[in-house]
Design a protein around this motif. Structure first.
Motif, PDB file in Angstrom:
ATOM      1  N   VAL A  89       0.833  -1.203   0.000  1.00 39.66           N
ATOM      2  CA  VAL A  89       0.000   0.000   0.000  1.00 39.66           C
ATOM      3  C   VAL A  89       0.867   1.251   0.000  1.00 39.66           C
ATOM      4  O   VAL A  89       0.610   2.215  -0.737  1.00 39.66           O
ATOM      5  CB  VAL A  89      -0.946  -0.008   1.217  1.00 39.66           C
ATOM      6  N   ARG A  90       1.923   1.253   0.794  1.00 37.63           N
ATOM      7  CA  ARG A  90       2.763   2.437   0.937  1.00 37.63           C
ATOM      8  C   ARG A  90       3.507   2.770  -0.354  1.00 37.63           C
ATOM      9  O   ARG A  90       3.804   3.934  -0.630  1.00 37.63           O
ATOM     10  CB  ARG A  90       3.764   2.222   2.071  1.00 37.63           C
ATOM     11  N   TYR A  91       3.820   1.747  -1.158  1.00 34.02           N
ATOM     12  CA  TYR A  91       4.586   1.981  -2.382  1.00 34.02           C
ATOM     13  C   TYR A  91       3.723   1.799  -3.637  1.00 34.02           C
ATOM     14  O   TYR A  91       4.249   1.596  -4.725  1.00 34.02           O
ATOM     15  CB  TYR A  91       5.791   1.047  -2.428  1.00 34.02           C
ATOM     16  N   ALA A  92       2.400   1.892  -3.476  1.00 32.48           N
ATOM     17  CA  ALA A  92       1.504   1.720  -4.622  1.00 32.48           C
ATOM     18  C   ALA A  92       1.679   2.814  -5.661  1.00 32.48           C
ATOM     19  O   ALA A  92       1.310   2.633  -6.826  1.00 32.48           O
ATOM     20  CB  ALA A  92       0.056   1.680  -4.145  1.00 32.48           C
ATOM     21  N   ASP A  93       2.230   3.960  -5.279  1.00 36.47           N
ATOM     22  CA  ASP A  93       2.469   5.028  -6.248  1.00 36.47           C
ATOM     23  C   ASP A  93       3.690   4.760  -7.108  1.00 36.47           C
ATOM     24  O   ASP A  93       3.883   5.403  -8.138  1.00 36.47           O
ATOM     25  CB  ASP A  93       2.643   6.366  -5.515  1.00 36.47           C
ATOM     26  N   VAL A  94       4.507   3.787  -6.698  1.00 33.98           N
ATOM     27  CA  VAL A  94       5.747   3.470  -7.423  1.00 33.98           C
ATOM     28  C   VAL A  94       5.634   2.140  -8.159  1.00 33.98           C
ATOM     29  O   VAL A  94       6.042   2.018  -9.320  1.00 33.98           O
ATOM     30  CB  VAL A  94       6.949   3.433  -6.449  1.00 33.98           C
ATOM     31  N   ILE A  95       5.083   1.126  -7.490  1.00 28.33           N
ATOM     32  CA  ILE A  95       5.074  -0.238  -8.017  1.00 28.33           C
ATOM     33  C   ILE A  95       3.732  -0.562  -8.660  1.00 28.33           C
ATOM     34  O   ILE A  95       2.679  -0.424  -8.036  1.00 28.33           O
ATOM     35  CB  ILE A  95       5.383  -1.262  -6.910  1.00 28.33           C
ATOM     36  N   ASN A  96       3.777  -0.986  -9.911  1.00 26.55           N
ATOM     37  CA  ASN A  96       2.589  -1.407 -10.654  1.00 26.55           C
ATOM     38  C   ASN A  96       2.694  -2.908 -10.919  1.00 26.55           C
ATOM     39  O   ASN A  96       3.639  -3.357 -11.576  1.00 26.55           O
ATOM     40  CB  ASN A  96       2.490  -0.668 -11.987  1.00 26.55           C
ATOM     41  N   SER A  97       1.738  -3.680 -10.412  1.00 23.78           N
ATOM     42  CA  SER A  97       1.710  -5.123 -10.653  1.00 23.78           C
ATOM     43  C   SER A  97       0.765  -5.417 -11.812  1.00 23.78           C
ATOM     44  O   SER A  97      -0.377  -4.941 -11.812  1.00 23.78           O
ATOM     45  CB  SER A  97       1.244  -5.868  -9.401  1.00 23.78           C
ATOM     46  N   VAL A  98       1.236  -6.190 -12.764  1.00 22.62           N
ATOM     47  CA  VAL A  98       0.442  -6.518 -13.951  1.00 22.62           C
ATOM     48  C   VAL A  98       0.200  -8.023 -13.953  1.00 22.62           C
ATOM     49  O   VAL A  98       1.136  -8.813 -14.056  1.00 22.62           O
ATOM     50  CB  VAL A  98       1.171  -6.090 -15.241  1.00 22.62           C
ATOM     51  N   ILE A  99      -1.088  -8.419 -13.805  1.00 24.32           N
ATOM     52  CA  ILE A  99      -1.449  -9.838 -13.719  1.00 24.32           C
ATOM     53  C   ILE A  99      -2.482 -10.149 -14.780  1.00 24.32           C
ATOM     54  O   ILE A  99      -3.448  -9.398 -14.947  1.00 24.32           O
ATOM     55  CB  ILE A  99      -2.022 -10.201 -12.328  1.00 24.32           C
ATOM     56  N   LEU A 100      -2.300 -11.254 -15.485  1.00 22.43           N
ATOM     57  CA  LEU A 100      -3.246 -11.679 -16.509  1.00 22.43           C
ATOM     58  C   LEU A 100      -4.253 -12.630 -15.887  1.00 22.43           C
ATOM     59  O   LEU A 100      -3.953 -13.795 -15.615  1.00 22.43           O
ATOM     60  CB  LEU A 100      -2.527 -12.356 -17.673  1.00 22.43           C
ATOM     61  N   GLN A 101      -5.478 -12.148 -15.608  1.00 19.46           N
ATOM     62  CA  GLN A 101      -6.579 -12.949 -15.070  1.00 19.46           C
ATOM     63  C   GLN A 101      -6.122 -13.798 -13.882  1.00 19.46           C
ATOM     64  O   GLN A 101      -5.593 -13.264 -12.930  1.00 19.46           O
ATOM     65  CB  GLN A 101      -7.189 -13.802 -16.180  1.00 19.46           C
ATOM     66  N   ASN A 102      -6.289 -15.132 -13.963  1.00 14.58           N
ATOM     67  CA  ASN A 102      -6.024 -15.971 -12.794  1.00 14.58           C
ATOM     68  C   ASN A 102      -4.616 -16.550 -12.830  1.00 14.58           C
ATOM     69  O   ASN A 102      -4.413 -17.754 -12.714  1.00 14.58           O
ATOM     70  CB  ASN A 102      -7.054 -17.101 -12.694  1.00 14.58           C
TER      71      ASN A 102
END
Length: 260
Positions: free
Chosen positions: A223-236
């Motif tokens: 949560v604290r680094y959500a402005d820096v880290i973007n997680s990219v997940i394809l569906q499941n």
């Protein structure tokens, strides 16, 4: 009711609880988690395909004559590659990676490949962890991934600082896939905490795009680094939902005899 009669009931309750846990963690559909999320804007999503191609380029031996490039190539300029590092350079401390200056998008990128199933050193990085072993900034992180990120930061921070100074206003992006995504997520944390070593670059210019990441940090850090880290997940994507301790136990049980 006698104790002997209660035992089958208790066992059934335990079995049902375990089955429910397995369904939630191993067969959970990503759509349920994301159904309340807002849609990413075109500008927010724009870097993702470009960075995916750059990560894939790390797998190539010769970017001038790529063997596995998708139609249209990787869309990068080989002359903008600052340098590439193989396992011979990293001595197994981190996966292979490259540093690239994308002048078209004003971006300095460090891209890290995914796990190499033929390299014991990659397994060693993944398995170097136990719950609550490594604290960072008030939370918990994966020990092996953080060690790999710290090694990588020490190896490249001078190069990255020089590139940012020579290209004012450029963003600094860390991008990785699978095991590499965990490394770059940790690398983003380390970079934010050592911005002075990067020429006092502003936090808003540091970005991370983690493609198909495993869980590698506690929720408070995410949560604290959500402005820096973007997680990219394809569906499941299953590895994203499996707890890191479960992955650690699975791999360590299978490979303990090979990594001693």
């Amino acid at each position: 009711m006698s104790i002997a009669c209660c035992l089958p009931v208790v066992e059934c309750v335990y079995c049902l609880a375990c089955a429910r846990w397995a369904c939630q963690h191993c067969f959970h559909t990503g759509g349920y988690d994301s159904e309340t999320w807002g849609l990413a804007s075109p500008n927010e999503f724009e870097p993702v395909p470009r960075l995916c191609r750059l990560i894939l380029a790390v797998y190539e031996d010769d970017l001038e004559n790529p063997q596995w490039a998708p139609p249209g190539g990787y869309g990068i300029e080989p002359r903008w590659v600052v340098h590439r590092r193989t396992y011979e350079h990293t001595s197994g401390h981190a996966p292979t990676y490259l540093v690239y200056v994308d002048h078209q998008h004003s971006d300095v990128v460090l891209a890290v490949r995914g796990m190499n199933m033929a390299k014991e050193s990659d397994y060693a990085v993944l398995l170097d962890n136990s719950l609550g072993q490594r604290r960072f900034d008030g939370g918990y992180v994966h020990n092996g991934l953080l060690k790999a990120a710290e090694w990588l930061f020490d190896a490249e921070c001078d190069v990255l600082r020089d590139l940012l100074e020579r290209n004012p206003g450029y963003t600094l992006t860390f991008a990785g896939h699978s095991l590499g995504s965990g490394v770059v997520a940790m690398l983003a944390l380390v970079a934010v905490h050592n911005r002075d070593r990067l020429g006092d670059v502003e936090r808003k210019r540091i970005r991370c795009f983690a493609m198909a990441p495993a869980r590698c940090m506690s929720l408070n850090l995410a949560v604290r680094y959500a402005d820096v880290i973007n997680s990219v997940i394809l569906q499941n994507r299953m590895i994203f939902y499996l707890a890191q301790t479960l992955l650690w136990r699975m791999f360590s049980s299978l490979l303990s005899g090979y990594l001693m």
